[in-house]
Scaffold this motif. Structure first.
Motif, PDB file in Angstrom:
ATOM      1  N   ASP A  31       0.935  -1.276   0.084  1.00  0.00           N
ATOM      2  CA  ASP A  31       0.149   0.139  -0.030  1.00  0.00           C
ATOM      3  C   ASP A  31       0.911   1.321   0.036  1.00  0.00           C
ATOM      4  O   ASP A  31       1.750   1.338   0.855  1.00  0.00           O
ATOM      5  CB  ASP A  31      -0.979   0.014   1.205  1.00  0.00           C
ATOM      6  CG  ASP A  31      -2.021   0.997   1.122  1.00  0.00           C
ATOM      7  OD1 ASP A  31      -1.716   2.207   0.815  1.00  0.00           O
ATOM      8  OD2 ASP A  31      -2.979   0.796   1.625  1.00  0.00           O
ATOM      9  N   ARG A  50       0.417   3.919   1.024  1.00  0.00           N
ATOM     10  CA  ARG A  50       0.610   4.869   2.352  1.00  0.00           C
ATOM     11  C   ARG A  50       1.529   4.162   3.157  1.00  0.00           C
ATOM     12  O   ARG A  50       1.784   4.991   4.222  1.00  0.00           O
ATOM     13  CB  ARG A  50      -0.982   4.891   3.019  1.00  0.00           C
ATOM     14  CG  ARG A  50      -2.103   5.199   2.115  1.00  0.00           C
ATOM     15  CD  ARG A  50      -3.741   5.167   2.684  1.00  0.00           C
ATOM     16  NE  ARG A  50      -3.722   3.663   2.657  1.00  0.00           N
ATOM     17  CZ  ARG A  50      -4.749   2.908   3.517  1.00  0.00           C
ATOM     18  NH1 ARG A  50      -5.265   3.635   4.308  1.00  0.00           N
ATOM     19  NH2 ARG A  50      -4.589   1.784   3.488  1.00  0.00           N
ATOM     20  N   LEU A  84      -2.150   3.259  10.108  1.00  0.00           N
ATOM     21  CA  LEU A  84      -1.981   2.794   8.841  1.00  0.00           C
ATOM     22  C   LEU A  84      -2.977   1.723   7.991  1.00  0.00           C
ATOM     23  O   LEU A  84      -2.773   1.421   6.930  1.00  0.00           O
ATOM     24  CB  LEU A  84      -0.469   2.348   8.724  1.00  0.00           C
ATOM     25  CG  LEU A  84       0.726   3.232   9.020  1.00  0.00           C
ATOM     26  CD1 LEU A  84       1.892   2.156   9.169  1.00  0.00           C
ATOM     27  CD2 LEU A  84       1.074   4.216   7.988  1.00  0.00           C
TER      28      LEU A  84
END
Length: 198
Positions: free
Chosen positions: A2, A4, A195
């Motif tokens: 991911d 992020r 997260l």
């Protein structure tokens, strides 16, 4: 991964690879038979304090050790410095940790951990063993780095972890708390939640 989630995450004075939060893992002793105590070309990493702890429980575990392990310890002690300059447990024939013992089921076990679980000692095993598959590097500035050590002998553990949806940091909750403390582990869980990992 991911976008992020950064590759390296800092929690307190510890830097860790994010795959410790994202990858799944759960030891499957029935499948691997404890190969991590046997395979490899060096013993388990130790601190000087842990060498003392191993020496202090030696009498309690001595009867469970093989004759070759006992001879190795008599010759060079419970630990030695390997080719990379790291202090590690002594090994037998370039293979088994000297504290490896075998059960009737063919699995290998840690004699010191077994003694601890049976209430015969107050100390279980080196933190490097308890934290596996996490490996720790301690830096001169006081910080530590943690990374996920991927090893083919742990294939079954990865599979089992995925079946249980159990992340590495969750599987290793108790050893991580033992090493870094409850407050640090709580912060790690908070980071994982932020997260969107857990």
């Amino acid at each position: 991964m991911d976008q992020r989630i950064p590759p390296i995450i800092q929690v307190g004075d510890v830097l860790l690879s994010s795959d410790i939060l994202t990858e799944c893992f759960c030891c499957d002793l029935d499948a691997c038979k404890g190969q991590c105590c046997v395979e490899g070309d060096s013993g388990a990493p130790l601190t000087l304090d842990e060498v003392g702890q191993l020496e202090s429980v030696l009498d309690d575990v001595w009867p469970q050790l093989s004759a070759k392990a006992q001879a190795t310890i008599d010759h060079q002690g419970v630990a030695y410095t390997d080719g990379e300059g790291d202090l590690v447990t002594s090994i037998v024939n370039g293979r088994d940790c000297v504290f490896t013992c075998y059960g009737a089921d063919g699995c290998c076990y840690c004699a010191t951990d077994k003694a601890y679980r049976e209430g015969r000692t107050a100390w279980c095993k080196p933190i490097s063993c308890a934290l596996y598959p996490i490996r720790e590097k301690r830096f001169s500035n006081g910080t530590s780095g943690l990374h996920y050590h991927r090893w083919s002998v742990c294939h079954a553990a990865v599979k089992k972890g995925r079946e249980l949806n159990l992340r590495i940091y969750q599987f290793l909750k108790d050893p991580l708390i033992r090493r870094f403390g409850q407050a640090w582990y709580d912060e790690l869980c908070d980071v994982a939640a932020q997260l969107g990992i857990c």
